[in-house]
Write a protein that holds these residues in place. Structure first.
Motif, short mmCIF file in Angstrom:
data_model
loop_
_atom_site.label_atom_id
_atom_site.label_comp_id
_atom_site.label_asym_id
_atom_site.label_seq_id
_atom_site.Cartn_x
_atom_site.Cartn_y
_atom_site.Cartn_z
N LEU A 190 0.83 -1.20 0.00
CA LEU A 190 0.00 0.00 0.00
C LEU A 190 0.87 1.26 0.00
CD1 LEU A 190 -3.14 0.48 2.18
CD2 LEU A 190 -1.52 2.31 1.91
N PHE A 191 1.88 1.31 0.88
CA PHE A 191 2.74 2.48 0.97
C PHE A 191 3.60 2.64 -0.29
CE2 PHE A 191 2.66 2.16 5.88
CZ PHE A 191 1.50 2.91 5.94
N ARG A 192 4.06 1.53 -0.89
CA ARG A 192 4.84 1.64 -2.12
C ARG A 192 3.99 2.23 -3.26
NH1 ARG A 192 7.61 -2.42 0.27
NH2 ARG A 192 6.31 -4.15 -0.35
N LYS A 193 2.72 1.85 -3.31
CA LYS A 193 1.82 2.43 -4.32
C LYS A 193 1.70 3.93 -4.11
CE LYS A 193 -1.17 -1.57 -4.87
NZ LYS A 193 -2.50 -2.09 -4.54
N LEU A 194 1.52 4.35 -2.86
CA LEU A 194 1.40 5.78 -2.58
C LEU A 194 2.68 6.52 -2.97
CD1 LEU A 194 -0.46 5.82 0.86
CD2 LEU A 194 -1.39 6.43 -1.39
N ILE A 195 3.82 5.92 -2.63
CA ILE A 195 5.11 6.52 -2.97
C ILE A 195 5.23 6.68 -4.48
CG2 ILE A 195 7.60 6.02 -3.03
CD1 ILE A 195 7.21 4.86 -0.13
N ASP A 196 4.91 5.64 -5.23
CA ASP A 196 5.00 5.68 -6.69
C ASP A 196 3.97 6.63 -7.29
OD1 ASP A 196 7.04 3.81 -6.57
OD2 ASP A 196 5.75 2.11 -7.09
N ASP A 197 2.72 6.52 -6.86
CA ASP A 197 1.64 7.30 -7.47
C ASP A 197 1.76 8.79 -7.18
OD1 ASP A 197 0.67 4.89 -8.37
OD2 ASP A 197 -1.01 4.80 -6.96
N LEU A 198 2.29 9.13 -6.00
CA LEU A 198 2.36 10.54 -5.61
C LEU A 198 3.77 11.12 -5.75
CD1 LEU A 198 -0.01 10.39 -2.51
CD2 LEU A 198 -0.52 11.36 -4.76
N GLY A 199 4.72 10.32 -6.22
CA GLY A 199 6.08 10.80 -6.41
C GLY A 199 6.78 11.18 -5.12
N LEU A 200 6.58 10.37 -4.10
CA LEU A 200 7.17 10.64 -2.79
C LEU A 200 8.37 9.74 -2.54
CD1 LEU A 200 3.83 10.58 -0.73
CD2 LEU A 200 5.03 12.60 -1.58
N ASN A 201 9.10 10.02 -1.47
CA ASN A 201 10.05 9.07 -0.93
C ASN A 201 9.52 8.65 0.44
OD1 ASN A 201 10.87 11.05 1.00
ND2 ASN A 201 12.41 11.83 -0.41
N GLN A 202 10.15 7.68 1.06
CA GLN A 202 9.65 7.19 2.34
C GLN A 202 9.63 8.27 3.41
OE1 GLN A 202 11.41 3.57 3.78
NE2 GLN A 202 10.81 2.39 1.98
N ALA A 203 10.65 9.12 3.44
CA ALA A 203 10.72 10.17 4.46
C ALA A 203 9.55 11.14 4.30
CB ALA A 203 12.05 10.90 4.38
N ARG A 204 9.24 11.52 3.05
CA ARG A 204 8.13 12.46 2.82
C ARG A 204 6.80 11.80 3.16
NH1 ARG A 204 5.21 16.92 2.75
NH2 ARG A 204 4.17 17.37 0.79
N LEU A 205 6.62 10.52 2.79
CA LEU A 205 5.40 9.81 3.14
C LEU A 205 5.24 9.75 4.65
CD1 LEU A 205 2.85 8.20 2.40
CD2 LEU A 205 4.29 6.15 2.33
N ALA A 206 6.29 9.41 5.36
CA ALA A 206 6.23 9.35 6.82
C ALA A 206 5.83 10.71 7.39
CB ALA A 206 7.58 8.91 7.39
N ALA A 207 6.40 11.79 6.87
CA ALA A 207 6.09 13.13 7.36
C ALA A 207 4.62 13.47 7.12
CB ALA A 207 7.00 14.16 6.69
#
Length: 182
Positions: free
Chosen positions: A27-44
């Motif tokens: 789920l988180f990898r999809k969000l990272i890919d779809d929204l152009g994020l990295n893990q640190a930005r997703l966590a924030a």
């Protein structure tokens, strides 16, 4: 990783699948890919520490303990779908992620601009996801099914509701809701 750790990780991922519809790593990898994020930005944006996000993704931890974080995940999923269908631009998505980051979770069935259709009403899918999130934040799918089984003889409608909304998939719950509106 020894056998006990592998078993614990597999169990955590299965629990995640039951609670969130899929393992959080996927789920988180999809969000990272779809929204152009990295893990640190997703966590924030989610309001998690980077190590906590990593533990959830790897299956070292099974559950998101904070309901506001679960709600932010759902808001990001909706945002990712809107980016994918072109209804939200990349610039708008960045602004919305900042809004999502600041959200405190609010009421379980909030009526914010991110959760509404063009008519201003919450979408069926959004309401279903919020009901599922609420139920899954207090019990695992197996526990919800057990509760439904014990309620079935005296309260069959409530038992069906728990099975569909508490332990079922979002798409099945939406279809169930729509079939009962006709």
């Amino acid at each position: 990783m020894d056998a006990a750790q592998q078993e614990a990780t597999a169990r955590a991922r299965e629990l995640q699948r039951n609670w969130y519809g899929e393992p959080l790593g996927a789920l988180f990898r999809k969000l990272i890919d779809d929204l152009g994020l990295n893990q640190a930005r997703l966590a924030a944006v989610l309001g998690l520490s980077a190590p906590m996000l990593s533990q959830l993704m790897s299956g070292q931890r099974a559950k998101i303990g904070n309901p506001a974080v679960v709600q932010r995940v759902q808001l990001l999923q909706e945002l990712a779908a809107q980016v994918a269908d072109g209804s939200v631009s990349a610039a708008e998505a960045t602004e919305r992620m900042d809004e999502i980051k600041k959200s405190q979770g609010g009421s379980v069935l909030s009526n914010t601009t991110q959760t509404t259709s063009n008519s201003g009403a919450p979408t069926v899918k959004r309401v279903v996801r919020e009901i599922q999130s609420l139920l899954r934040s207090v019990a695992a799918a197996g526990d919800i099914i057990a509760a439904a089984d014990s309620l079935a003889p005296s309260h069959p409608e409530l038992a069906e509701f728990l099975r569909v909304y508490g332990a079922g998939r979002t798409s099945d719950a939406v279809a169930h809701y729509q079939s009962h509106q006709n």
